[in-house]
Design a protein around this motif. Structure first.
Motif, PDB file in Angstrom:
ATOM      1  N   LEU A 401       0.822  -1.217   0.000  1.00  0.00           N
ATOM      2  CA  LEU A 401       0.000   0.000   0.000  1.00  0.00           C
ATOM      3  C   LEU A 401       0.855   1.265   0.000  1.00  0.00           C
ATOM      4  CD1 LEU A 401      -2.822  -1.032   2.517  1.00  0.00           C
ATOM      5  CD2 LEU A 401      -3.020  -0.806   0.023  1.00  0.00           C
ATOM      6  N   TYR A 404       1.451   3.191  -3.088  1.00  0.00           N
ATOM      7  CA  TYR A 404       0.339   3.966  -3.640  1.00  0.00           C
ATOM      8  C   TYR A 404      -0.149   5.048  -2.675  1.00  0.00           C
ATOM      9  CZ  TYR A 404       0.778  -0.085  -6.583  1.00  0.00           C
ATOM     10  OH  TYR A 404       1.302  -1.059  -7.390  1.00  0.00           O
ATOM     11  N   GLY A 405       0.605   5.222  -1.568  1.00  0.00           N
ATOM     12  CA  GLY A 405       0.288   6.309  -0.652  1.00  0.00           C
ATOM     13  C   GLY A 405      -0.743   5.973   0.401  1.00  0.00           C
ATOM     14  N   PHE A 406      -0.893   4.678   0.705  1.00  0.00           N
ATOM     15  CA  PHE A 406      -1.868   4.253   1.720  1.00  0.00           C
ATOM     16  C   PHE A 406      -1.206   3.344   2.745  1.00  0.00           C
ATOM     17  CE2 PHE A 406      -4.413   5.482  -1.878  1.00  0.00           C
ATOM     18  CZ  PHE A 406      -5.557   6.037  -1.326  1.00  0.00           C
ATOM     19  N   VAL A 416      -7.984   1.136   5.257  1.00  0.00           N
ATOM     20  CA  VAL A 416      -6.738   1.811   4.897  1.00  0.00           C
ATOM     21  C   VAL A 416      -6.943   3.317   4.993  1.00  0.00           C
ATOM     22  CG1 VAL A 416      -6.117  -0.071   3.356  1.00  0.00           C
ATOM     23  CG2 VAL A 416      -7.270   1.946   2.423  1.00  0.00           C
ATOM     24  N   LYS A 417      -5.839   4.023   5.191  1.00  0.00           N
ATOM     25  CA  LYS A 417      -5.894   5.489   5.213  1.00  0.00           C
ATOM     26  C   LYS A 417      -4.798   6.021   4.302  1.00  0.00           C
ATOM     27  CE  LYS A 417      -2.824   5.985   9.193  1.00  0.00           C
ATOM     28  NZ  LYS A 417      -2.711   6.318  10.626  1.00  0.00           N
ATOM     29  N   ARG A 418      -5.005   7.257   3.850  1.00  0.00           N
ATOM     30  CA  ARG A 418      -4.050   7.901   2.959  1.00  0.00           C
ATOM     31  C   ARG A 418      -2.875   8.436   3.768  1.00  0.00           C
ATOM     32  NH1 ARG A 418      -4.891   9.625  -2.161  1.00  0.00           N
ATOM     33  NH2 ARG A 418      -7.153   9.422  -2.158  1.00  0.00           N
ATOM     34  N   VAL A 419      -1.647   8.210   3.295  1.00  0.00           N
ATOM     35  CA  VAL A 419      -0.481   8.745   4.003  1.00  0.00           C
ATOM     36  C   VAL A 419       0.268   9.768   3.146  1.00  0.00           C
ATOM     37  CG1 VAL A 419      -0.099   6.773   5.534  1.00  0.00           C
ATOM     38  CG2 VAL A 419       0.872   6.755   3.221  1.00  0.00           C
ATOM     39  N   ARG A 420      -0.192   9.949   1.911  1.00  0.00           N
ATOM     40  CA  ARG A 420       0.447  10.879   0.974  1.00  0.00           C
ATOM     41  C   ARG A 420      -0.678  11.526   0.184  1.00  0.00           C
ATOM     42  NH1 ARG A 420       4.291   7.149  -1.234  1.00  0.00           N
ATOM     43  NH2 ARG A 420       2.931   6.893  -3.029  1.00  0.00           N
TER      44      ARG A 420
ATOM     45  N   GLU B  98      -6.957  10.933   9.134  1.00  0.00           N
ATOM     46  CA  GLU B  98      -7.107  10.630   7.712  1.00  0.00           C
ATOM     47  C   GLU B  98      -7.100  11.922   6.891  1.00  0.00           C
ATOM     48  OE1 GLU B  98      -9.739   7.024   6.341  1.00  0.00           O
ATOM     49  OE2 GLU B  98     -10.449   7.738   8.290  1.00  0.00           O
ATOM     50  N   ILE B  99      -6.432  11.869   5.737  1.00  0.00           N
ATOM     51  CA  ILE B  99      -6.448  12.997   4.816  1.00  0.00           C
ATOM     52  C   ILE B  99      -7.736  12.888   3.997  1.00  0.00           C
ATOM     53  CG2 ILE B  99      -5.304  14.070   2.844  1.00  0.00           C
ATOM     54  CD1 ILE B  99      -2.687  12.709   3.885  1.00  0.00           C
ATOM     55  N   LYS B 202      -5.099   5.410 -10.020  1.00  0.00           N
ATOM     56  CA  LYS B 202      -3.910   5.269  -9.181  1.00  0.00           C
ATOM     57  C   LYS B 202      -2.880   4.341  -9.831  1.00  0.00           C
ATOM     58  CE  LYS B 202      -2.930   6.350  -5.536  1.00  0.00           C
ATOM     59  NZ  LYS B 202      -1.950   7.386  -5.116  1.00  0.00           N
TER      60      LYS B 202
END
Lengths: 450, 450
Positions: A401, A404-406, A416-420, B98-99, B202
């Motif tokens: 993940l 892909y920024g998660f 899942v959460k976005r990290v980017r 979360e973003i 993505k």
């Protein structure tokens, strides 16, 4: 002998069932009705299975203790028990038109082959488009795994088989490894944890372009997506298993090596060791008698039918001169890693280390020995197993993940959460592990070195 | 509006449940208890789900009739409904860190990108080891599929998801295609059958080396293992779906094309059409209102929330000038094949034809539209679906097993039988379909042509 025991065992089971009381019984009965409706008949075991499962269950307690006290990794290599032919025979009798071997002849994996190295070398020369090495020190590898053709006895088990193959697809995509997922039983006599032997032989002989076959049990997951197997280290060896020389050759300890994840080179030597490995496999009297021998000869082995792992320990310990120099017992990284000593340390690993190490700091493989999420009886409480399998899956999946920024919200979370944030120049964004386009995946000019 | 309906709907459901009578109710109740024990809690739907499923179930009858009377293939493209965010939110509230996007801003798949072709071309020039073509007319393809991160509501569903990915692994291994199996929900707003859009964008932006992305629903299976996609035919097109020009552009028929299996080229045009495709997707009022528009504007469309397939038909029909010339509606072979018109003809196909044709004589893909084996409500009786999915799986699997000298005992049987004796010269044995080492899989010198 097996069949004579059944009557008594069944009686005891039925008595136990009644002791659970009428209400429980009604619930179970109704549930069975509904489950049969939902999942289909023939899923609730034959007498043979019940007996096997019961026996396995009784045996398991000693084994659990051994595993929990072991500082080193261990396995029953038993996740293939759901592959029991009895579960398949139950709904269909064998048909006339099947090609079967003479029951009086001794068991073999197939017709004797003595010149495989020459046959394969010739083929590779005639087929330069299918090189056995896709780059220098990068052999063509086929990862082989599989599961029963029937739904799991424990319905949630299929979901974990699905996560397990998703996990293998990810690692193999990153490392340029092909996958063969088997759901067929090629040889009824070799059912259970022995089913891998005829399958492996068949695949070696059908795929001369494959240099190394990587067997991996369905209950093992990749937990280091960045670790590349040190292929160069094995250039003079044919068979790589996780294990320790002293435990196998000196102690003859049945958990001195693990056959749940191993590498086997495609060559004559491998066909020969498969032939020497197989004789304890045939189901019934042969396997049962061999089990007694193995329990007698090997250290700490519980009483149960012959399994492929014990047979390999016994073969190496008794014929070290014949096989030892081509067998590499690897313990520099976790080609197989026993889940019991790893899954509770994932947070600590994340805290202190990074993927790519493959060893106790970040294990390549976490193997759920004795969990049997697909079967009826494992050696551990199923809830603990499933919770820990989720953690292992998420631990490995986070490395996918992140590209892909998660990331998973926690090792316990499916979410899942976005990290980017998304970028309008996505190619300028580098994934922290550099797994999107790893060097070891790049196509180079094929070099055939057979 | 959605939420206000819930109370009434729930009441009606409960009344119906009681009408089934006390005994049935007791059975169901006890079953739920036991199932919860076996599979774990949080699996039996939220009011939102029950409502969605109920509405889908009510809608389905008309759709079934349409499908059964259709001479052409059709889909609800709805197997992703189990991907409903409500099933994920149920056990975990969204967390602070979360973003998330500004709810007042209009929905977009991500920051606008206008120069992707240049960005990608530069990357390909800088990374010659990751060519977008692995041979002349053989683009690098990534097959993308997936399923819910949670176990199926119908437990046996996971077993069919497992067989479905096993089937895709086989086809993709033979044809040199990589697989991305998704089990994460990247964008909560695009849950359900819209989840593929943010995922696809993505992956296109993360993998410039991929020339074509092949989306395939989890309820679609390869039934022709020998058929190679005629890539050369699409050299001037960016988006390939199974469908018919007249049904889409003239009739505006909501089943004029299918979005359960399609090819999308990695280029700026594709990012643009994804942006134009997405606006009807956001869950709630937007999707519901869009559903009314689509039902009003498209031929034969039942009343339900906006789905990705209807939205694509509408987009192409209303903006043909903008998109039409780069869209290839393929009906020369079954890139998607409706199971209802194929599965009962397999024996006839085996009788008269052979793999490699891909069309009505031997379909490339059999798609179980409306079956939802993983969900609670499909459009068809689940037993019929599962029986037919087994037939489709075995029909495809026989083409894999023949390489190794085996075949299923019948299209209905999980058991396999030997059709060839083992040879001591295995390399002299030719598999009838020549799939062991097919020309289209041979490695050639990489040619980059971006």
């Amino acid at each position: 002998m097996l069949t004579r025991c059944l009557g008594a065992r069944r009686l005891r089971q039925i008595r136990r069932a009644f002791r659970h009381g009428a209400v429980t019984f009604l619930c179970l009965f109704l549930t069975v009705i509904v489950l049969r409706g939902t999942i289909g008949a023939g899923k609730f075991g034959t007498p043979q299975q019940d007996f096997d499962n019961l026996r396995h269950h009784l045996n398991s307690h000693r084994r659990v203790l051994e595993e929990q006290h072991s500082e080193k990794t261990t396995t029953t290599s038993n996740n293939y028990a759901t592959f029991d032919i009895s579960t398949i025979l139950v709904d269909e009798p064998p048909s006339k038109d099947e090609i079967t071997r003479d029951p009086k002849a001794p068991y073999t994996l197939g017709p004797r082959i003595t010149n495989w190295d020459q046959q394969r070398k010739r083929w590779l020369q005639q087929n330069p488009n299918f090189p056995n090495f896709i780059a220098p020190n990068k052999p063509r590898v086929l990862l082989v795994t599989g599961s029963s053709p029937k739904p799991c006895e424990n319905p949630v088990g299929d979901h974990y088989l699905l996560k397990s193959i998703k996990n293998k697809i990810d690692y193999c995509r990153l490392h340029g490894i092909e996958i063969f997922y088997n759901m067929a039983l090629f040889d009824a006599e070799m059912a259970g944890f022995w089913a891998k032997l005829p399958l492996i032989r068949k695949l070696l002989l059908s795929h001369p372009e494959v240099e190394f076959l990587w067997w991996m049990d369905s209950d093992a997951m990749f937990t280091d997506m960045a670790f590349e197997v040190p292929w160069e280290r094995y250039k003079d060896h044919n068979f790589v298993m996780h294990g320790w020389n002293e435990m196998v050759y000196d102690e003859k300890n049945w958990i001195g090596l693990n056959t749940g994840s191993f590498l086997l080179r495609n060559c004559q030597w491998s066909l020969d060791i498969l032939d020497s490995w197989a004789p304890m496999g045939p189901k019934g009297k042969v396997r049962d008698e061999a089990g007694k021998l193995l329990t007698r000869e090997l250290k700490n082995r519980p009483v149960f039918e012959a399994d492929d792992q014990s047979a390999m320990v016994y073969l190496l310990a008794t014929e070290r001169d014949k096989w030892g120099d081509k067998v590499y017992l690897e313990n520099g990284y976790y080609l197989h890693g026993y889940w019991g000593i790893l899954v509770d340390r994932y947070e600590e690993m994340i805290e202190n280390y990074h993927p790519g190490l493959g060893d106790h700091r970040w294990p390549l493989v976490t193997h759920f020995v004795g969990c049997k999420p697909c079967g009826k009886f494992g050696d551990y409480p199923v809830e603990r197993c499933l919770r820990q399998m989720d953690r292992a899956y998420n631990f490995g999946d986070n490395q996918i993940l992140q590209m892909y920024g998660f990331t998973h919200k926690s090792l316990a979370s499916k979410r899942v959460k976005r990290v980017r944030n998304e970028s309008s120049n996505p190619l300028d964004v580098k994934d922290e592990l550099g797994l999107l386009h790893p060097a070891f995946k790049a196509i180079r000019l094929p070099v055939s070195s057979s």
